[in-house]
Design a protein around this motif. Sequence first.
Motif, PDB file in Angstrom:
ATOM      1  N   VAL A 269       0.834  -1.208   0.000  1.00  0.00           N
ATOM      2  CA  VAL A 269       0.000   0.000   0.000  1.00  0.00           C
ATOM      3  C   VAL A 269       0.867   1.256   0.000  1.00  0.00           C
ATOM      4  O   VAL A 269       0.610   2.205  -0.746  1.00  0.00           O
ATOM      5  CB  VAL A 269      -0.963  -0.006   1.210  1.00  0.00           C
ATOM      6  N   LEU A 270       1.898   1.256   0.821  1.00  0.00           N
ATOM      7  CA  LEU A 270       2.784   2.419   0.888  1.00  0.00           C
ATOM      8  C   LEU A 270       3.430   2.703  -0.463  1.00  0.00           C
ATOM      9  O   LEU A 270       3.385   3.832  -0.956  1.00  0.00           O
ATOM     10  CB  LEU A 270       3.877   2.197   1.946  1.00  0.00           C
ATOM     11  N   PHE A 271       3.987   1.685  -1.075  1.00  0.00           N
ATOM     12  CA  PHE A 271       4.644   1.887  -2.362  1.00  0.00           C
ATOM     13  C   PHE A 271       3.645   2.191  -3.470  1.00  0.00           C
ATOM     14  O   PHE A 271       3.956   2.931  -4.399  1.00  0.00           O
ATOM     15  CB  PHE A 271       5.509   0.674  -2.716  1.00  0.00           C
ATOM     16  N   TYR A 272       2.433   1.655  -3.396  1.00  0.00           N
ATOM     17  CA  TYR A 272       1.402   1.969  -4.387  1.00  0.00           C
ATOM     18  C   TYR A 272       1.131   3.470  -4.401  1.00  0.00           C
ATOM     19  O   TYR A 272       1.174   4.119  -5.439  1.00  0.00           O
ATOM     20  CB  TYR A 272       0.117   1.199  -4.074  1.00  0.00           C
ATOM     21  N   TYR A 273       0.835   4.023  -3.222  1.00  0.00           N
ATOM     22  CA  TYR A 273       0.521   5.451  -3.160  1.00  0.00           C
ATOM     23  C   TYR A 273       1.749   6.320  -3.412  1.00  0.00           C
ATOM     24  O   TYR A 273       1.634   7.417  -3.951  1.00  0.00           O
ATOM     25  CB  TYR A 273      -0.134   5.798  -1.829  1.00  0.00           C
ATOM     26  N   TRP A 274       2.909   5.837  -3.028  1.00  0.00           N
ATOM     27  CA  TRP A 274       4.127   6.603  -3.269  1.00  0.00           C
ATOM     28  C   TRP A 274       4.376   6.721  -4.775  1.00  0.00           C
ATOM     29  O   TRP A 274       4.711   7.781  -5.276  1.00  0.00           O
ATOM     30  CB  TRP A 274       5.304   5.950  -2.561  1.00  0.00           C
ATOM     31  N   TRP A 275       4.179   5.643  -5.515  1.00  0.00           N
ATOM     32  CA  TRP A 275       4.370   5.683  -6.967  1.00  0.00           C
ATOM     33  C   TRP A 275       3.268   6.489  -7.633  1.00  0.00           C
ATOM     34  O   TRP A 275       3.502   7.184  -8.605  1.00  0.00           O
ATOM     35  CB  TRP A 275       4.433   4.271  -7.535  1.00  0.00           C
TER      36      TRP A 275
ATOM     37  N   GLY B 273       0.603   2.798 -10.275  1.00  0.00           N
ATOM     38  CA  GLY B 273       0.595   2.372  -8.883  1.00  0.00           C
ATOM     39  C   GLY B 273       0.808   0.887  -8.686  1.00  0.00           C
ATOM     40  O   GLY B 273       1.400   0.470  -7.696  1.00  0.00           O
ATOM     41  N   TRP B 274       0.335   0.080  -9.630  1.00  0.00           N
ATOM     42  CA  TRP B 274       0.478  -1.368  -9.448  1.00  0.00           C
ATOM     43  C   TRP B 274       1.945  -1.771  -9.456  1.00  0.00           C
ATOM     44  O   TRP B 274       2.322  -2.733  -8.781  1.00  0.00           O
ATOM     45  CB  TRP B 274      -0.317  -2.135 -10.498  1.00  0.00           C
ATOM     46  N   ARG B 275       2.789  -1.050 -10.183  1.00  0.00           N
ATOM     47  CA  ARG B 275       4.222  -1.366 -10.164  1.00  0.00           C
ATOM     48  C   ARG B 275       4.819  -1.056  -8.803  1.00  0.00           C
ATOM     49  O   ARG B 275       5.658  -1.795  -8.304  1.00  0.00           O
ATOM     50  CB  ARG B 275       4.954  -0.575 -11.241  1.00  0.00           C
ATOM     51  N   GLY B 276       4.388   0.041  -8.216  1.00  0.00           N
ATOM     52  CA  GLY B 276       4.848   0.374  -6.870  1.00  0.00           C
ATOM     53  C   GLY B 276       4.412  -0.669  -5.862  1.00  0.00           C
ATOM     54  O   GLY B 276       5.178  -1.054  -4.976  1.00  0.00           O
TER      55      GLY B 276
END
Length: 130
Positions: free
Chosen positions: A88-94, A101-104
Amino acid sequence: MHCTKCGTVALANAKFCAECGSPISDSSSEKDIETPKAPVVAATRKVISLYILGILMAFGYAFLFIQASAGQNVPPQIGYGYIFWTGVLFYYWWKQRARKGWRGALIGTIIALVALFAAGFIVGVVGHGK
């Protein structure tokens, strides 16, 4: 430039609208029209929320490795939580960086899995030394 009455696009040097014949003034030029700006407050809150979540995740991973170095296994529910919240953190960060977002989320999930495997390895090494 646009006509103020009918809204058709006029030539740059036109004094009258070709469609309705209304006079075109310089005040209707595209330079004077202000574009609406996005609210800065909402974007700032999202960024602050991402930093807070990132700091909490860093403390969580520190606790994970401290627990692993003491030879204690990580319960599966906590491991699933690490995987989910890091994703979740990396999704929103990307998404904040205008990327997909899916790559994050995929990168965050991989990072969580690597950290959990490393913690399991540490538990195995420390556990055999007892």
